[in-house]
Each structure stands twice: as structure tokens, then as C-alpha cells.
Design an enzyme around this catalytic site. Structure first.
Site, PDB file in Angstrom:
ATOM      1  N   ARG A  76       8.681  13.352 -46.247  1.00  0.00           N
ATOM      2  CA  ARG A  76       8.705  14.149 -45.030  1.00  0.00           C
ATOM      3  C   ARG A  76       8.060  13.367 -43.679  1.00  0.00           C
ATOM      4  O   ARG A  76       6.598  13.490 -43.406  1.00  0.00           O
ATOM      5  CB  ARG A  76       8.167  15.427 -45.211  1.00  0.00           C
ATOM      6  CG  ARG A  76       8.454  16.411 -43.785  1.00  0.00           C
ATOM      7  CD  ARG A  76       9.799  16.275 -43.311  1.00  0.00           C
ATOM      8  NE  ARG A  76      10.477  17.466 -44.991  1.00  0.00           N
ATOM      9  CZ  ARG A  76      11.825  17.123 -45.402  1.00  0.00           C
ATOM     10  NH1 ARG A  76      12.488  16.585 -44.785  1.00  0.00           N
ATOM     11  NH2 ARG A  76      12.542  17.870 -46.198  1.00  0.00           N
ATOM     12  N   ARG A 102      16.871   6.439 -49.979  1.00  0.00           N
ATOM     13  CA  ARG A 102      15.505   6.178 -49.093  1.00  0.00           C
ATOM     14  C   ARG A 102      14.489   6.528 -50.237  1.00  0.00           C
ATOM     15  O   ARG A 102      13.067   6.988 -49.882  1.00  0.00           O
ATOM     16  CB  ARG A 102      15.441   7.968 -48.146  1.00  0.00           C
ATOM     17  CG  ARG A 102      15.542   9.246 -49.228  1.00  0.00           C
ATOM     18  CD  ARG A 102      16.032  10.475 -47.449  1.00  0.00           C
ATOM     19  NE  ARG A 102      16.287  11.503 -48.182  1.00  0.00           N
ATOM     20  CZ  ARG A 102      16.508  12.527 -47.867  1.00  0.00           C
ATOM     21  NH1 ARG A 102      15.383  12.837 -46.504  1.00  0.00           N
ATOM     22  NH2 ARG A 102      16.821  13.544 -48.965  1.00  0.00           N
ATOM     23  N   HIS A 172      16.287   7.916 -40.261  1.00  0.00           N
ATOM     24  CA  HIS A 172      16.375   9.687 -39.347  1.00  0.00           C
ATOM     25  C   HIS A 172      14.711   8.995 -38.477  1.00  0.00           C
ATOM     26  O   HIS A 172      13.671  10.108 -39.708  1.00  0.00           O
ATOM     27  CB  HIS A 172      16.283   9.342 -40.992  1.00  0.00           C
ATOM     28  CG  HIS A 172      16.158  10.962 -41.007  1.00  0.00           C
ATOM     29  ND1 HIS A 172      15.721  12.083 -41.107  1.00  0.00           N
ATOM     30  CD2 HIS A 172      16.706  12.341 -41.631  1.00  0.00           C
ATOM     31  CE1 HIS A 172      15.770  13.366 -40.832  1.00  0.00           C
ATOM     32  NE2 HIS A 172      16.438  13.269 -41.574  1.00  0.00           N
ATOM     33  N   ASP A 216      20.462  21.601 -35.180  1.00  0.00           N
ATOM     34  CA  ASP A 216      20.605  20.320 -36.117  1.00  0.00           C
ATOM     35  C   ASP A 216      21.916  20.599 -35.865  1.00  0.00           C
ATOM     36  O   ASP A 216      23.355  20.860 -35.747  1.00  0.00           O
ATOM     37  CB  ASP A 216      20.662  21.623 -37.870  1.00  0.00           C
ATOM     38  CG  ASP A 216      20.399  20.129 -37.924  1.00  0.00           C
ATOM     39  OD1 ASP A 216      20.996  18.981 -38.143  1.00  0.00           O
ATOM     40  OD2 ASP A 216      20.606  20.806 -39.724  1.00  0.00           O
ATOM     41  N   GLU A 275      17.767  10.913 -34.438  1.00  0.00           N
ATOM     42  CA  GLU A 275      18.479   9.779 -35.548  1.00  0.00           C
ATOM     43  C   GLU A 275      19.868   9.480 -34.937  1.00  0.00           C
ATOM     44  O   GLU A 275      20.817   9.770 -34.784  1.00  0.00           O
ATOM     45  CB  GLU A 275      19.226  10.717 -36.890  1.00  0.00           C
ATOM     46  CG  GLU A 275      17.927  11.338 -37.554  1.00  0.00           C
ATOM     47  CD  GLU A 275      18.291  12.317 -38.295  1.00  0.00           C
ATOM     48  OE1 GLU A 275      18.983  12.042 -39.706  1.00  0.00           O
ATOM     49  OE2 GLU A 275      17.948  13.770 -38.200  1.00  0.00           O
TER      50      GLU A 275
HETATM   51  C1  BG6 Z   1      18.591  16.534 -40.615  1.00  0.00           C
HETATM   52  C2  BG6 Z   1      19.996  17.237 -41.027  1.00  0.00           C
HETATM   53  O1  BG6 Z   1      19.673  15.119 -40.641  1.00  0.00           O
HETATM   54  O2  BG6 Z   1      18.230  16.070 -41.647  1.00  0.00           O
HETATM   55  C3  BG6 Z   1      19.385  18.320 -41.304  1.00  0.00           C
HETATM   56  O3  BG6 Z   1      21.071  17.071 -39.834  1.00  0.00           O
HETATM   57  C4  BG6 Z   1      18.426  18.581 -42.603  1.00  0.00           C
HETATM   58  O4  BG6 Z   1      20.030  19.540 -41.873  1.00  0.00           O
HETATM   59  C5  BG6 Z   1      17.872  17.425 -42.359  1.00  0.00           C
HETATM   60  O5  BG6 Z   1      18.048  19.582 -42.924  1.00  0.00           O
HETATM   61  C6  BG6 Z   1      16.494  16.936 -43.431  1.00  0.00           C
HETATM   62  O6  BG6 Z   1      17.276  16.754 -44.681  1.00  0.00           O
HETATM   63  P1  BG6 Z   1      16.325  16.496 -45.811  1.00  0.00           P
HETATM   64  O7  BG6 Z   1      17.200  16.518 -46.989  1.00  0.00           O
HETATM   65  O8  BG6 Z   1      15.138  14.828 -45.413  1.00  0.00           O
HETATM   66  O9  BG6 Z   1      15.376  17.714 -45.739  1.00  0.00           O
END
Ligand code: BG6
Length: 303
Positions: A76, A102, A172, A216, A275
Site C-alpha cells: 500500500r 506489481r 498507480h 474513485d 495515476e
Molecule cells: C484504484 C482503483 O486505481 O486502485 C480503485 O480505481 C482501487 O478502485 C484502488 O480501490 C486500490 O486498489 P488495490 O487493488 O491496490 O486495493
């Protein structure tokens, strides 16, 4: 050198006083870069940049205080690479969200110190049986990073097979902000966005984007620079991109952060994801022997 130890990697790619390898939390192999212009940390898993800041500045990239470091699981914060699809898989909900780039180990294939004082790294994702089970196409994915006062990232996808494929992708990027309720994002005005929180309804962005709740959105045909204006940190983060037609903006806010469990206490206030992507209506069709480059430059400017 896929799966190599930090000591082995150091022998081949280490640069005295500038680039070294270590084993971090969860056993992940990390690259530490420190040059006259910037410091950065990158995990070999995912070729995932976790931290970057110009030498005399605060962090630009946000990494959750509760990030989990586990082999094969996404982290995260930082800059996860979403590839070869963005978001949920189009037809198979069992497949991992945002693809597999990833969460797999990448190979470092080049590391060099540039004359201007920045450090250039090149990573290669090689497909194996487990990735082919999820995505049966032949492709080469190369990620180039240049770490300096500005951060440059380039994601190059080559179709090395005989079949055309559809590519969805994103860098991202999680940005660190003083308080997301005080920042504004400029550069999305006049773009149509898909609101993922409103049944994918399409709407037009007419003003700079502000935040007061979960957000989002996939902005379509969005190729202009985006800037994150942050009065609290008295800085502007400029995101300049080519080969990316979508911009995704995401903040999970309170309830979703609680459900996710790895955002850290009030972490949602200190971050925003902007992103550089090709997603939804903007996915790329890549024919055999063709390649696609998504390039982004991140820079700080004063407020
Ligand atoms: C964003 C999406 O790019 O990533 C969201 O638009 C999503 O919908 C977020 O919740 C996080 O994704 P993840 O898979 O890393 O929890």
C-alpha cells in the site's frame, strides 16, 4: 538475476555510496538509492518504487505506515505498476485486481550513475508459467526509472507474440500531501470521467478537483499535465506524461480505509493517488511486433 540475494545483486549492480541492496521486511529485496539529487527505495518485487524525495525536500511519494510487506502481495503506497490490465479483470473476477506486474519479482538489468548526478535503473518482467496462466500472451515489459531531482518512469510493453492483445496499465502513484481536504488537482478540467462510485456514470469535470469524500474516477482522454497544489506543504507536484490517455484519481476516505486495513491511522488524509493510466475506454490495442511506451515525469515546484 531473478530471485538473486542482496549480496549477489550488490556485486553486479552496486555503486559505491549511491546504490546498494538489502533485505527488508517480509524478506523483500530492496534497492536503496542515494545520490546528490535524491533518495529512493525500490522493492525488486513489482519493481515497486516505495519512496522518493529530492535531496532537500520532504517525501513526495506516500507509503502507508501500515503497509504490509509480504512476498506475492501488493504494497500500500509507492508506485505500484498495474499491468496488463487495470482494475478488476474484464471477464474473470478470480484474477488479481490491477494485473500481476506489481506482485511478481522483476529482474534488474541495468543500473548506472548518470553525469547529471541522477541514477538510472532498468527492470525487466519476464513471464513464467504462473503469469501465462493468468494472461496467455507473449510480451516483454521493461520499466526504466531515473531517480534525480525529478523522477522519470517509463513503462515499455512489446508484443513479442503472434496475437494482438489489449493492454490496460497504470503507474498507480500515491502522492504525499499535507491534508487531502486542502489540496486541488488542476489539469483535468473539461475531461469526461467515469465515476466508479456512481455506477460508472460519465460526468464532465468543469473545475479543479477538490476532495471531501471517497473519490474513485477514471478521467478519459486526459493527456494534459496534472498538478497537485498543496498549500500546506507549500508545493506543487507536476505530473507530465506521454503515452497515457487516462488519469485515475483515487482516495478511499474513511470507511473504505477501515475495510482495507493497511492505510494507517488517518492515512487517507495524507495521500492522493493520481495515476497515469490507459484504462476503460482508453486501453491500448497492441499488435504483434508493436510496442507502447507510457512515460511520466514527476517534479516539485514551489507553490
Ligand atoms: C484504484 C482503483 O486505481 O486502485 C480503485 O480505481 C482501487 O478502485 C484502488 O480501490 C486500490 O486498489 P488495490 O487493488 O491496490 O486495493
Amino acid at each position: 538475476m531473478n530471485g538473486a540475494s542482496p549480496a549477489d545483486l550488490d556485486k553486479v549492480f552496486g555503486i559505491q555510496g549511491e546504490l546498494s541492496f538489502s533485505r527488508g521486511a517480509g524478506g523483500l529485496v530492496l534497492i536503496e538509492v542515494s545520490n546528490s539529487q535524491a533518495v529512493a527505495t525500490i522493492a525488486m518485487q513489482g519493481a515497486h518504487l516505495l519512496r522518493w524525495r529530492p535531496a532537500d525536500q520532504q517525501a513526495v511519494i506516500w507509503l502507508s505506515s501500515d503497509a504490509r510487506f509480504t512476498a506475492g502481495k501488493s504494497i500500500r503506497g509507492g508506485i505500484p505498476v498495474c499491468w496488463p490490465w487495470f482494475g478488476p479483470h474484464a471477464t474473470d473476477s478470480e484474477l488479481p485486481a490491477h494485473g500481476f506486474a506489481r506482485t511478481v519479482e522483476w529482474a534488474l538489468i541495468e543500473a548506472e550513475s548518470l553525469q547529471n548526478g541522477s541514477t538510472r535503473l532498468v527492470f525487466l518482467l519476464q513471464q513464467d508459467n504462473s503469469t501465462r496462466e493468468m494472461w496467455p500472451f507473449d510480451a516483454q515489459l521493461v520499466l526504466q526509472m531515473t531517480i534525480g531531482r525529478e523522477l522519470q518512469m517509463e513503462l515499455l510493453t512489446r508484443n513479442t507474440g503472434h496475437e494482438t492483445f489489449i493492454l490496460g496499465q497504470a503507474l498507480h502513484t500515491y502522492f504525499e500531501v499535507s491534508d487531502v481536504r486542502d489540496v486541488a488537482i488542476h489539469g483535468l478540467e473539461n475531461c469526461t470521467y467515469i465515476d466508479k462510485l456512481d455506477h460508472d456514470r460519465k460526468q464532465l469535470q468543469s473545475t479543479p478537483l477538490l476532495f471531501d469524500s471517497e473519490t474513485d474516477r477514471i478521467y478519459l482522454d486526459s493527456t494534459a499535465d496534472c498538478v497537485i497544489a498543496d498549500p500546506g506543504l507549500k508545493r506543487v507536484i507536476r505530473i507530465q506524461k506521454t503515452g497515457s490517455r487516462s488519469t485515475v484519481v483515487w482516495n478511499p476516505w474513511i470507511e473504505k480505509s477501515e475495510r482495507m486495513g493497511d492505510m494507517g491511522e488517518n492515512g487517507y488524509l495524507q495521500m492522493v493517488c493520481v495515476e497515469s493510466a490507459n484504462a476503460a475506454d482508453d486501453v491500448v490495442t497492441l499488435e504483434p511486433n508493436c510496442e507502447h511506451r507510457l512515460s511520466v515525469i514527476y517534479q516539485l515546484e514551489s507553490f
